[in-house]
Design a protein around this motif. Structure first.
Motif, PDB file in Angstrom:
ATOM      1  N   ALA A 536       1.426 -46.789 -24.371  1.00 38.47           N
ATOM      2  CA  ALA A 536       0.598 -47.056 -23.194  1.00 38.47           C
ATOM      3  C   ALA A 536      -0.836 -46.539 -23.352  1.00 38.47           C
ATOM      4  CB  ALA A 536       1.236 -46.419 -21.961  1.00 38.47           C
ATOM      5  N   LYS A 537      -1.073 -45.688 -24.352  1.00 34.48           N
ATOM      6  CA  LYS A 537      -2.419 -45.137 -24.552  1.00 34.48           C
ATOM      7  C   LYS A 537      -3.389 -46.169 -25.150  1.00 34.48           C
ATOM      8  CE  LYS A 537      -0.778 -41.076 -23.397  1.00 34.48           C
ATOM      9  NZ  LYS A 537      -1.039 -40.545 -22.042  1.00 34.48           N
ATOM     10  N   PHE A 538      -2.854 -47.235 -25.746  1.00 29.82           N
ATOM     11  CA  PHE A 538      -3.692 -48.176 -26.500  1.00 29.82           C
ATOM     12  C   PHE A 538      -3.959 -49.463 -25.701  1.00 29.82           C
ATOM     13  CE2 PHE A 538      -1.436 -45.486 -29.477  1.00 29.82           C
ATOM     14  CZ  PHE A 538      -2.443 -45.090 -30.350  1.00 29.82           C
ATOM     15  N   ASP A 539      -5.162 -49.961 -25.848  1.00 30.28           N
ATOM     16  CA  ASP A 539      -5.570 -51.211 -25.195  1.00 30.28           C
ATOM     17  C   ASP A 539      -5.918 -52.223 -26.290  1.00 30.28           C
ATOM     18  OD1 ASP A 539      -6.461 -53.226 -23.586  1.00 30.28           O
ATOM     19  OD2 ASP A 539      -8.091 -52.070 -22.660  1.00 30.28           O
ATOM     20  N   VAL A 540      -4.884 -52.836 -26.868  1.00 30.38           N
ATOM     21  CA  VAL A 540      -5.074 -53.720 -28.023  1.00 30.38           C
ATOM     22  C   VAL A 540      -6.003 -54.889 -27.697  1.00 30.38           C
ATOM     23  CG1 VAL A 540      -3.898 -55.229 -29.683  1.00 30.38           C
ATOM     24  CG2 VAL A 540      -2.808 -53.079 -28.923  1.00 30.38           C
ATOM     25  N   LYS A 541      -5.851 -55.446 -26.532  1.00 27.87           N
ATOM     26  CA  LYS A 541      -6.611 -56.640 -26.162  1.00 27.87           C
ATOM     27  C   LYS A 541      -8.105 -56.341 -26.053  1.00 27.87           C
ATOM     28  CE  LYS A 541      -6.829 -60.254 -22.623  1.00 27.87           C
ATOM     29  NZ  LYS A 541      -6.250 -60.768 -21.360  1.00 27.87           N
ATOM     30  N   ASP A 543      -9.784 -53.474 -27.105  1.00 30.61           N
ATOM     31  CA  ASP A 543     -10.363 -52.585 -28.103  1.00 30.61           C
ATOM     32  C   ASP A 543     -11.305 -53.350 -29.029  1.00 30.61           C
ATOM     33  OD1 ASP A 543      -9.303 -50.228 -27.280  1.00 30.61           O
ATOM     34  OD2 ASP A 543      -7.588 -50.240 -28.638  1.00 30.61           O
ATOM     35  N   PRO A 544     -12.282 -52.639 -29.640  1.00 30.80           N
ATOM     36  CA  PRO A 544     -13.194 -53.291 -30.602  1.00 30.80           C
ATOM     37  C   PRO A 544     -12.453 -53.735 -31.860  1.00 30.80           C
ATOM     38  CG  PRO A 544     -13.530 -50.928 -30.593  1.00 30.80           C
ATOM     39  CD  PRO A 544     -12.607 -51.213 -29.443  1.00 30.80           C
ATOM     40  N   ASP A 545     -13.146 -54.315 -32.780  1.00 29.63           N
ATOM     41  CA  ASP A 545     -12.513 -54.894 -33.965  1.00 29.63           C
ATOM     42  C   ASP A 545     -12.046 -53.837 -34.963  1.00 29.63           C
ATOM     43  OD1 ASP A 545     -12.916 -57.406 -32.956  1.00 29.63           O
ATOM     44  OD2 ASP A 545     -14.817 -57.727 -34.016  1.00 29.63           O
ATOM     45  N   THR A 546     -12.594 -52.632 -34.859  1.00 28.04           N
ATOM     46  CA  THR A 546     -12.210 -51.571 -35.801  1.00 28.04           C
ATOM     47  C   THR A 546     -11.633 -50.381 -35.028  1.00 28.04           C
ATOM     48  OG1 THR A 546     -14.047 -52.240 -37.235  1.00 28.04           O
ATOM     49  CG2 THR A 546     -12.982 -50.130 -37.713  1.00 28.04           C
ATOM     50  N   ILE A 547     -10.404 -50.011 -35.431  1.00 31.25           N
ATOM     51  CA  ILE A 547      -9.685 -48.928 -34.729  1.00 31.25           C
ATOM     52  C   ILE A 547      -9.254 -47.882 -35.752  1.00 31.25           C
ATOM     53  CG2 ILE A 547      -7.710 -48.337 -33.266  1.00 31.25           C
ATOM     54  CD1 ILE A 547      -9.716 -50.178 -31.930  1.00 31.25           C
ATOM     55  N   GLU A 548      -9.410 -46.629 -35.358  1.00 32.54           N
ATOM     56  CA  GLU A 548      -8.923 -45.522 -36.191  1.00 32.54           C
ATOM     57  C   GLU A 548      -8.006 -44.644 -35.346  1.00 32.54           C
ATOM     58  OE1 GLU A 548     -10.952 -41.518 -37.734  1.00 32.54           O
ATOM     59  OE2 GLU A 548     -11.775 -43.299 -38.759  1.00 32.54           O
ATOM     60  N   ILE A 549      -6.776 -44.449 -35.848  1.00 38.43           N
ATOM     61  CA  ILE A 549      -5.801 -43.619 -35.123  1.00 38.43           C
ATOM     62  C   ILE A 549      -5.595 -42.338 -35.917  1.00 38.43           C
ATOM     63  CG2 ILE A 549      -3.490 -43.489 -34.122  1.00 38.43           C
ATOM     64  CD1 ILE A 549      -3.407 -46.527 -34.106  1.00 38.43           C
ATOM     65  N   ASP A 550      -5.954 -41.217 -35.316  1.00 40.09           N
ATOM     66  CA  ASP A 550      -5.936 -39.920 -36.000  1.00 40.09           C
ATOM     67  C   ASP A 550      -4.789 -39.071 -35.442  1.00 40.09           C
ATOM     68  OD1 ASP A 550      -6.397 -37.541 -37.209  1.00 40.09           O
ATOM     69  OD2 ASP A 550      -8.546 -37.476 -36.786  1.00 40.09           O
ATOM     70  N   PHE A 551      -3.835 -38.709 -36.309  1.00 37.32           N
ATOM     71  CA  PHE A 551      -2.658 -37.935 -35.899  1.00 37.32           C
ATOM     72  C   PHE A 551      -2.832 -36.442 -36.214  1.00 37.32           C
ATOM     73  CE2 PHE A 551      -1.149 -42.246 -36.478  1.00 37.32           C
ATOM     74  CZ  PHE A 551      -0.275 -42.443 -35.421  1.00 37.32           C
ATOM     75  N   ILE A 562       8.260 -43.634 -36.211  1.00 38.80           N
ATOM     76  CA  ILE A 562       7.794 -44.498 -37.301  1.00 38.80           C
ATOM     77  C   ILE A 562       7.794 -45.963 -36.860  1.00 38.80           C
ATOM     78  CG2 ILE A 562       8.396 -45.365 -39.598  1.00 38.80           C
ATOM     79  CD1 ILE A 562       7.164 -42.652 -39.698  1.00 38.80           C
ATOM     80  N   GLU A 563       8.850 -46.361 -36.162  1.00 39.44           N
ATOM     81  CA  GLU A 563       8.916 -47.744 -35.667  1.00 39.44           C
ATOM     82  C   GLU A 563       7.790 -48.022 -34.680  1.00 39.44           C
ATOM     83  OE1 GLU A 563      12.205 -50.289 -35.228  1.00 39.44           O
ATOM     84  OE2 GLU A 563      13.580 -48.574 -35.164  1.00 39.44           O
ATOM     85  N   ALA A 564       7.450 -47.039 -33.855  1.00 42.27           N
ATOM     86  CA  ALA A 564       6.363 -47.229 -32.893  1.00 42.27           C
ATOM     87  C   ALA A 564       5.035 -47.447 -33.620  1.00 42.27           C
ATOM     88  CB  ALA A 564       6.274 -46.006 -31.973  1.00 42.27           C
ATOM     89  N   ILE A 565       4.808 -46.697 -34.707  1.00 42.70           N
ATOM     90  CA  ILE A 565       3.576 -46.883 -35.488  1.00 42.70           C
ATOM     91  C   ILE A 565       3.564 -48.270 -36.126  1.00 42.70           C
ATOM     92  CG2 ILE A 565       2.259 -46.035 -37.469  1.00 42.70           C
ATOM     93  CD1 ILE A 565       3.368 -43.238 -36.843  1.00 42.70           C
ATOM     94  N   PHE A 566       4.739 -48.688 -36.657  1.00 42.10           N
ATOM     95  CA  PHE A 566       4.856 -50.037 -37.209  1.00 42.10           C
ATOM     96  C   PHE A 566       4.450 -51.091 -36.182  1.00 42.10           C
ATOM     97  CE2 PHE A 566       7.599 -48.654 -40.737  1.00 42.10           C
ATOM     98  CZ  PHE A 566       7.157 -49.506 -41.726  1.00 42.10           C
ATOM     99  N   GLY A 567       5.051 -50.958 -35.023  1.00 41.83           N
ATOM    100  CA  GLY A 567       4.808 -51.959 -33.986  1.00 41.83           C
ATOM    101  C   GLY A 567       3.357 -52.005 -33.552  1.00 41.83           C
ATOM    102  N   LEU A 568       2.741 -50.828 -33.440  1.00 39.84           N
ATOM    103  CA  LEU A 568       1.345 -50.768 -33.008  1.00 39.84           C
ATOM    104  C   LEU A 568       0.413 -51.425 -34.041  1.00 39.84           C
ATOM    105  CD1 LEU A 568      -0.597 -49.699 -30.834  1.00 39.84           C
ATOM    106  CD2 LEU A 568      -0.742 -47.565 -32.144  1.00 39.84           C
ATOM    107  N   VAL A 569       0.649 -51.116 -35.316  1.00 43.47           N
ATOM    108  CA  VAL A 569      -0.165 -51.731 -36.375  1.00 43.47           C
ATOM    109  C   VAL A 569       0.009 -53.244 -36.372  1.00 43.47           C
ATOM    110  CG1 VAL A 569      -0.459 -51.922 -38.881  1.00 43.47           C
ATOM    111  CG2 VAL A 569      -0.184 -49.666 -37.816  1.00 43.47           C
ATOM    112  N   GLU A 570       1.235 -53.686 -36.167  1.00 48.20           N
ATOM    113  CA  GLU A 570       1.502 -55.133 -36.142  1.00 48.20           C
ATOM    114  C   GLU A 570       0.727 -55.824 -35.024  1.00 48.20           C
ATOM    115  OE1 GLU A 570       5.416 -56.399 -34.926  1.00 48.20           O
ATOM    116  OE2 GLU A 570       5.458 -57.871 -36.536  1.00 48.20           O
ATOM    117  N   LYS A 571       0.643 -55.152 -33.853  1.00 44.93           N
ATOM    118  CA  LYS A 571      -0.080 -55.743 -32.719  1.00 44.93           C
ATOM    119  C   LYS A 571      -1.580 -55.876 -33.044  1.00 44.93           C
ATOM    120  CE  LYS A 571       3.084 -53.991 -29.156  1.00 44.93           C
ATOM    121  NZ  LYS A 571       3.224 -53.041 -28.039  1.00 44.93           N
ATOM    122  N   TYR A 572      -2.170 -54.814 -33.624  1.00 41.89           N
ATOM    123  CA  TYR A 572      -3.596 -54.887 -33.970  1.00 41.89           C
ATOM    124  C   TYR A 572      -3.839 -55.941 -35.051  1.00 41.89           C
ATOM    125  CZ  TYR A 572      -5.168 -50.912 -31.156  1.00 41.89           C
ATOM    126  OH  TYR A 572      -5.499 -50.087 -30.111  1.00 41.89           O
TER     127      TYR A 572
END
Length: 630
Positions: A536-541, A543-551, A562-572
């Motif tokens: 819910a923290k991410f606004d894929v629609k 967001d700008p064209d370049t995204i950096e996710i820092d853990f 891990i699956e959540a990270i997979f899914g998020l990358v797939e959406k972007y």
């Protein structure tokens, strides 16, 4: 051996006296164990000796007292009853077959506990939260207190002066009308009722006797039917009928209990050179004997329970012949299937109670025991006890607290308890039978007062609501259900509460670089409970064209993360946007690289990458995750 002697010498006097005290307090509970399990008291007492001495010598917690505990007895009751019935169905019927099934179950129980020690399952007691521990202590203190209230009841006697049995009516056997007992099918008169006597209609011989709605066989003096005005019914035995003490007997009992409690409370204020509990038992016993108060004593308690008494030398000797003892048991798969569920449950309950008691001793003595070693010793004790005809056991919190309060700290206290108990059984039974039950109840009452965590009332309003709920729940479940169930319930509630609280800690701080790249800095644990908030923290629609996710301040904890990270990358990727991942641990990166080679460009390697392990094994990554398309 030299090291063992060195360890026991510094506290030898206190350990010896504490062991003697505990052995006296052990007798009523062990005998009560026998009554609950419907076995001879000598079997339970002998089992308490074997389990007690082996766990004292080789266990992982000096000062912990083990014996035949009620928590284990309750589990075997049904098995023993069904075992008796199975024995009568053999081609050559065997009476009391339930006892031989009990021995096999106790040996299997011990084997399971030994394996628990070998596989180091004892360490999992560390996962038990403190509120669960407090709830366990409080619940068990209440259970022990309620058990002592049963000592204020005495057995009601039937027409023959025996303990009256409580019987439940089952199937209709005979019809009754006009003082005659008739066959159901033919309506033929079989017996005639004359007052309380029931006579054979053909011979005139008295065969039954009526008393308090029960029909007794005049030869065996046992209840064979329940009687109403209209019928005789077959019966199911529901145990001995109890009545509350009244009059002088009750007043004497209360007086001696209060005197015992007063001595236990007051003597340490005068001197600590002798154990207060042992001194109180001796003083109250002498008062009872020489004053002629006729208080109910240990001997009366055993005889009233229908037990075999304490004169068991011949019985123990016969049980040392293992071949004959085990000759009655059929060694086949049916026997294993019958005893296995009871053995597993008894092993689990026994280990939980033992390890929880060990934790309590650790707190009281400010030292630390070895849970795995205690599992091995408990298992070995139960194996040898079952082999030689004794019953199973585990750590006993009540007797352990008495031992610690009496100054027992070393292995010698447990060894002394077991040796003294065996001495009572073999040689001193007539003396021990004179000890008033009131003295032992008074000691147990003081133990309950000292065991109960009274501070829990004070801290209820100061600790988190979830912890307070766990404390109260575990106490209640221990009282109304079972110790093992209470601990499992407490751990589950604590785990769910922790997961829920942790799930709400996930945060994402958002900022932009000068080139327009949006950075998400993730804070908090990422696991199955927090992935919904994470997504819910991410606004894929938008967001700008370049995204950096820092853990950098996050911890990726499990497979779901891990699956959540997979899914998020797939959406972007699907939205045609470039995403990069920073500060992932080595395990995370291995899993993601195995899933798709495209992650070689998505993940940024950095010298500051964290190092921690995941619940998932990177070498056994499930294939479905590698099927993602990017």
């Amino acid at each position: 051996m030299t090291e063992f002697i060195k360890k026991i010498i510094p506290n030898a006097k206190d350990d010896v006296l504490a062991g003697i005290t505990v052995s006296l307090a052990m007798i009523p509970e062990v005998v009560a164990f026998a009554f609950v399990a419907q076995i001879s008291p000598i079997v339970a007492l002998f089992g308490a000796f074997v389990v007690g001495i082996i766990s004292a010598l080789f266990g992982g917690r000096p000062g912990l007292i083990s014996g035949a505990a009620g928590a284990v007895a309750v589990i075997f009751v049904t098995m023993i009853q069904e075992g008796h019935a199975k024995g009568l169905l053999f081609d050559t019927p065997v009476e009391n077959m339930g006892y031989f099934y009990l021995l096999a179950a106790v040996v299997l129980m011990g084997i399971i506990q030994v394996f628990a020690g070998i596989f180091k399952l004892g360490k999992f007691v560390r996962l038990i939260p403190h509120p669960v521990m407090m709830g366990f202590v409080n619940g068990l203190a209440i259970v022990i207190f309620m058990a002592q209230l049963g000592m204020f009841k005495e057995n009601k006697k039937d027409f023959f002066g025996q303990n009256m049995r409580k019987t439940k009516s089952k199937e209709l056997v005979y019809n009754v009308s006009d003082n005659t007992v008739k066959d159901i099918a033919s309506n033929t008169v079989l017996f005639t009722i004359e007052g309380n006597s029931v006579k054979n209609n053909s011979t005139g011989e008295e065969v039954f006797l009526l008393s308090d709605g029960q029909v007794f066989d005049v030869k065996t003096k046992k209840v064979v039917f329940n009687a109403t005005k209209d019928a005789f019914y077959s019966v199911k035995d529901k145990g001995v009928v109890k009545t509350t003490m009244q009059g002088k007997t009750l007043y004497v009992m209360i007086g001696l209990i209060l005197l015992t409690m007063l001595i236990v409370w007051g003597l340490p204020k005068l001197t600590t050179k002798v154990p207060a509990a042992l001194t109180a038992i001796l003083i109250v016993t002498l008062i009872s004997i020489f004053s002629g108060l006729n208080s109910i004593n240990v001997g009366d308690f055993i005889r009233d329970g229908g037990g075999a008494g304490l004169n068991g030398i011949d019985e123990i000797s016969s049980k040392l012949n293992i071949l004959e003892l085990w000759s009655h048991l059929p060694f086949n798969l049916d026997t294993l299937k019958f005893i296995a569920p009871y053995a597993f449950l008894a092993a689990s309950v026994g280990l939980i109670e033992t390890l929880m008691t060990m934790n309590l001793v650790d707190e009281l003595t400010e030292s630390r025991g070895n849970g795995n070693k205690e599992c091995l010793a408990q298992g070995a004790g139960n194996i040898f006890s079952g082999l030689f005809g004794g019953t199973g056991g585990c750590g006993m919190i009540g007797q352990t607290v008495i031992n610690i309060n009496a100054g027992g700290r070393g292995r010698l206290s447990g060894v002394m308890m077991a040796i003294t108990l065996l001495t009572f059984i073999l040689f001193a039974d007539k003396y021990i039978e004179q000890v008033p039950i009131a003295a032992l109840v008074g000691v147990m009452f003081m133990m309950v007062i000292e065991t109960f965590a009274w501070s829990s009332f004070r801290i209820l309003k100061k600790i988190p609501v979830s912890d307070a709920f766990v404390l109260i729940t575990v106490s209640a479940v221990t009282v109304f259900f079972d110790l093992a169930i209470a601990v499992f319930v407490g751990v589950i509630i604590s785990a769910l509460s922790f997961a829920w609280t942790s799930a709400k800690k996930i945060r994402a701080r958002k900022r932009f670089k000068e080139d327009g790249t949006k950075i998400y800095e993730i804070w908090g644990p990422l696991f199955f409970g927090s992935i919904t908030d994470f997504n819910a923290k991410f606004d894929v629609k938008n967001d700008p064209d370049t995204i950096e996710i820092d853990f950098v301040e996050a911890r990726v904890s499990d497979h779901s993360a891990i699956e959540a990270i997979f899914g998020l990358v797939e959406k972007y990727q699907a939205a045609g946007k470039k995403v990069t991942l920073k500060h992932l641990s080595e395990d995370c990166k291995v899993l993601l690289y195995k899933a798709s080679p495209i992650f070689a460009d998505i993940i940024i390697e950095d010298i500051d990458d964290p190092r921690y392990h995941l619940a998932a094994n990177p070498e056994k990554f499930p294939k479905p995750l590698g099927d993602y398309k990017f």
